[in-house]
Write a protein that holds these residues in place. Structure first.
Motif, mmCIF file in Angstrom:
data_model
loop_
_atom_site.group_PDB
_atom_site.id
_atom_site.type_symbol
_atom_site.label_atom_id
_atom_site.label_comp_id
_atom_site.label_asym_id
_atom_site.label_seq_id
_atom_site.Cartn_x
_atom_site.Cartn_y
_atom_site.Cartn_z
ATOM 1 N N ILE B 261 -25.847 79.208 -3.674
ATOM 2 C CA ILE B 261 -26.897 78.584 -4.489
ATOM 3 C C ILE B 261 -26.281 77.756 -5.609
ATOM 4 N N GLU B 262 -25.183 78.258 -6.190
ATOM 5 C CA GLU B 262 -24.516 77.493 -7.246
ATOM 6 C C GLU B 262 -24.020 76.164 -6.718
ATOM 7 N N LEU B 263 -23.444 76.213 -5.499
ATOM 8 C CA LEU B 263 -22.953 74.967 -4.905
ATOM 9 C C LEU B 263 -24.087 73.976 -4.697
ATOM 10 N N PHE B 264 -25.207 74.449 -4.160
ATOM 11 C CA PHE B 264 -26.319 73.529 -3.907
ATOM 12 C C PHE B 264 -26.920 73.009 -5.198
ATOM 13 N N CYS B 265 -26.984 73.872 -6.218
ATOM 14 C CA CYS B 265 -27.489 73.397 -7.515
ATOM 15 C C CYS B 265 -26.625 72.263 -8.026
ATOM 16 N N SER B 266 -25.287 72.459 -7.953
ATOM 17 C CA SER B 266 -24.406 71.419 -8.484
ATOM 18 C C SER B 266 -24.510 70.137 -7.652
ATOM 19 N N LEU B 267 -24.656 70.279 -6.327
ATOM 20 C CA LEU B 267 -24.772 69.085 -5.482
ATOM 21 C C LEU B 267 -26.044 68.312 -5.760
ATOM 22 N N PHE B 268 -27.154 69.042 -5.891
ATOM 23 C CA PHE B 268 -28.421 68.354 -6.160
ATOM 24 C C PHE B 268 -28.390 67.669 -7.514
ATOM 25 N N LYS B 269 -27.760 68.365 -8.480
ATOM 26 C CA LYS B 269 -27.670 67.762 -9.803
ATOM 27 C C LYS B 269 -26.874 66.463 -9.741
ATOM 28 N N LYS B 270 -25.738 66.515 -9.039
ATOM 29 C CA LYS B 270 -24.906 65.310 -8.951
ATOM 30 C C LYS B 270 -25.653 64.174 -8.278
ATOM 31 N N ALA B 271 -26.371 64.499 -7.204
ATOM 32 C CA ALA B 271 -27.094 63.451 -6.471
ATOM 33 C C ALA B 271 -28.150 62.803 -7.352
ATOM 34 N N VAL B 272 -28.909 63.626 -8.083
ATOM 35 C CA VAL B 272 -29.965 63.082 -8.949
ATOM 36 C C VAL B 272 -29.355 62.223 -10.052
ATOM 37 N N LEU B 273 -28.269 62.722 -10.652
ATOM 38 C CA LEU B 273 -27.668 61.961 -11.753
ATOM 39 C C LEU B 273 -27.055 60.653 -11.260
ATOM 40 N N LEU B 274 -26.489 60.672 -10.036
ATOM 41 C CA LEU B 274 -25.961 59.424 -9.467
ATOM 42 C C LEU B 274 -27.067 58.392 -9.325
ATOM 43 N N GLY B 275 -28.212 58.850 -8.797
ATOM 44 C CA GLY B 275 -29.337 57.937 -8.622
ATOM 45 C C GLY B 275 -29.798 57.361 -9.937
ATOM 46 N N LYS B 276 -29.893 58.223 -10.952
ATOM 47 C CA LYS B 276 -30.394 57.764 -12.252
ATOM 48 C C LYS B 276 -29.413 56.822 -12.939
ATOM 49 N N GLU B 277 -28.110 57.120 -12.770
ATOM 50 C CA GLU B 277 -27.091 56.252 -13.379
ATOM 51 C C GLU B 277 -27.187 54.839 -12.836
ATOM 52 N N LYS B 278 -27.304 54.767 -11.497
ATOM 53 C CA LYS B 278 -27.369 53.445 -10.872
ATOM 54 C C LYS B 278 -28.597 52.681 -11.339
ATOM 55 N N ARG B 279 -29.663 53.444 -11.531
ATOM 56 C CA ARG B 279 -30.887 52.799 -11.983
ATOM 57 C C ARG B 279 -30.700 52.198 -13.363
ATOM 58 N N LEU B 280 -30.075 52.981 -14.250
ATOM 59 C CA LEU B 280 -29.815 52.511 -15.612
ATOM 60 C C LEU B 280 -28.917 51.290 -15.589
ATOM 61 N N GLU B 281 -27.886 51.366 -14.725
ATOM 62 C CA GLU B 281 -26.961 50.229 -14.583
ATOM 63 C C GLU B 281 -27.704 48.956 -14.259
ATOM 64 N N ILE B 282 -28.558 49.065 -13.237
ATOM 65 C CA ILE B 282 -29.278 47.872 -12.775
ATOM 66 C C ILE B 282 -30.255 47.393 -13.832
ATOM 67 N N GLU B 283 -30.913 48.351 -14.487
ATOM 68 C CA GLU B 283 -31.880 47.942 -15.515
ATOM 69 C C GLU B 283 -31.174 47.240 -16.662
ATOM 70 N N ASN B 284 -30.028 47.803 -17.071
ATOM 71 C CA ASN B 284 -29.304 47.199 -18.193
ATOM 72 C C ASN B 284 -28.798 45.811 -17.850
ATOM 73 N N SER B 285 -28.246 45.682 -16.632
ATOM 74 C CA SER B 285 -27.707 44.363 -16.261
ATOM 75 C C SER B 285 -28.831 43.356 -16.072
ATOM 76 N N SER B 286 -29.984 43.822 -15.584
ATOM 77 C CA SER B 286 -31.106 42.892 -15.408
ATOM 78 C C SER B 286 -31.659 42.477 -16.757
ATOM 79 N N GLN B 287 -31.615 43.399 -17.718
ATOM 80 C CA GLN B 287 -32.088 43.048 -19.070
ATOM 81 C C GLN B 287 -31.196 42.002 -19.685
ATOM 82 N N SER B 288 -29.884 42.183 -19.449
ATOM 83 C CA SER B 288 -28.963 41.199 -20.020
ATOM 84 C C SER B 288 -29.170 39.848 -19.353
ATOM 85 N N VAL B 289 -29.479 39.878 -18.061
ATOM 86 C CA VAL B 289 -29.769 38.621 -17.353
ATOM 87 C C VAL B 289 -31.015 37.991 -17.949
#
Lengths: 147, 296
Positions: B261-289
């Motif tokens: 369960i610990e392994l799956f918790c850490s994997l799900f957390k990483k996956a969600v944070l990866l998705g959110k990071e990319k979103r922030l990246e794109i939003e920030n770069s689009s704002q600068s554009v």
């Protein structure tokens, strides 16, 4: 989203239901759920259609045939013979599933484990398994295995 | 005031949805009962400070972002990329083995629908085929990351005394929701308790992640059927004694060991944070554009 036809969770999958509602224009394209595009791009290995559990017989037992293959190793014979006849440990629990999870870096505590490992080293095609077993037994006769 | 009183009367049925302290500060009402609100137009308690987008469907996405995404030809559509978030490098078969993910229940508890996922049966204990598990896990993590990228509301469900706290912590660290208490019958489906037709009614999650398909009393979790009824996508860790047929992205694995369960918790957390990071990246770069365009 309380539109008609969505709540039949046993008919088709959530994807097929929503796809058909979109096709017949019950839901507008813009109102499709958030996961719809992702599902279409990366579908699961199996479409999540409901399959009911198998029925039980009159005694409440499963009627399915047990055709999952048993996992057995060649050295299971060695393990069994040694632990039954020669090991000093009690045999209340013969189901040794921990043999599936052996980490080499930890020192061996179980005498059966040591015996099996030594057996594997002595193993060759010429002698029969009884001969190799006797050989490892002799080998360990000089050393106390329980340490 | 009227609105608040009608919602508070639902307190008997609403369960505790735990949430990160970072985002959505308006949602912390009482100590244990937190409601999550839907708004087709605007938030129920409008707060100018919090940057909330009550995204429910594709339609409500802010148009600016879409325009800049389409404008910039270098930016690719994440759905066309086979592994946009690099989810496949998060876990190997060895990690799964060390976390004891391959142990199933005894063969007497076996559900016949889990048979295709089993490697074999070792002295009465079902063992999962980790190659198959890994395939399913990759798909599930990829789906999770994409949903996090699209700002989905994700609900982690686990009714277990042993692991409940770990799941709540996971949700807090991701910035998503968790439900590890007794499931109120009809939480998603009961229209009398959760009025959806009202303006500013209750909002449902877009994705439910089940870390175990069972309730503590070894019954099937009530939320699984409710998700299927209401059209919520699900990811579920399926042990060898459950029926996985209705889960959108099942992952055949051990749901009882602490390590697994610990392994799956850490994997799900990483996956969600990866998705959110990319979103922030794109939003920030689009704002600068956008600012670059406006200055021109």
């Amino acid at each position: 989203m309380s539109t008609v036809g969505i709540r039949l969770h046993r008919s088709g999958s959530i994807y097929s239901r929503i796809r058909d509602l979109l096709k017949t224009d019950v839901i507008e394209r813009d109102n499709r759920p958030l996961w719809y595009d992702v599902y279409e791009a990366f579908p699961p290995i199996r479409e999540p259609v409901y399959v009911p559990d198998m029925k039980l017989d009159e005694f409440g037992l499963s009627i399915a045939k047990d055709d999952v293959r048993p996992i057995l190793y060649e050295e299971d014979w060695v393990r069994a013979t040694y632990s039954l006849h020669y090991s000093k440990v009690s045999h209340n629990n013969l189901k040794d599933v921990t043999s599936m999870f052996i980490d080499k870096k930890y020192p061996c505590v179980c005498s059966t484990l040591k015996f099996v490992e030594q057996y594997q080293e002595f193993k060759n095609k010429d002698s029969s398994k009884e001969e190799i077993f006797a050989k490892t037994l002799d080998y360990f006769g000089k050393i106390d295995l329980q340490k | 005031m009227k609105r608040i009183s009608t919602l508070c009367s639902c307190s008997a049925y609403a369960s505790a949805f735990i949430q990160s302290t970072n985002s959505f500060s308006l949602r912390t009402l009482t100590s244990h009962q937190m409601f999550y609100f839907k708004s087709s137009m605007k938030p129920l308690f409008p707060s100018s400070k919090t940057q909330q987008s009550f995204l429910r469907t594709v339609q409500s996405e802010p148009k600016i972002q879409v325009a800049t995404l389409q404008k910039n030809t270098e930016r690719e559509n994440p759905l066309l990329h086979s592994d946009f978030f690099g989810v496949k490098s998060l876990v190997t078969i060895e990690d799964l083995y060390k976390a004891r993910v391959h142990f199933g229940h005894t063969k007497g508890c076996r559900n016949e629908l889990m048979k295709p996922y089993l490697f074999g049966c070792r002295l009465g204990t079902d063992i999962f085929d980790l190659d198959v598990t890994l395939q399913h896990l990759h798909r599930a993590l990829n789906f999770l990351a994409h949903m996090a990228f699209r700002k989905a509301i994700i609900l982690f469900i686990m009714k277990s005394h042993q692991h409940g706290h770990a799941v709540e912590k996971l949700a807090q660290e991701c910035g998503e929701f968790a439900h590890t208490r007794a499931w109120g019958h009809g939480t998603f489906t009961n229209n009398k308790i959760n009025p959806r037709e009202l303006k500013g009614g209750i909002k449902l999650p877009d994705l439910c992640v089940f870390l175990s398909l069972q309730d503590t009393v070894q019954d099937r979790h009530l939320a699984i059927d409710e998700c299927a009824k209401v059209g919520i996508a699900t990811i579920g860790i399926c042990d060898s004694n459950v029926n996985p047929s209705i889960i959108t992205y099942p992952v055949p694995a051990n749901d009882d060991s602490l390590q697994s369960i610990e392994l799956f918790c850490s994997l799900f957390k990483k996956a969600v944070l990866l998705g959110k990071e990319k979103r922030l990246e794109i939003e920030n770069s689009s704002q600068s554009v956008k600012t670059a365009d406006s200055t021109e």
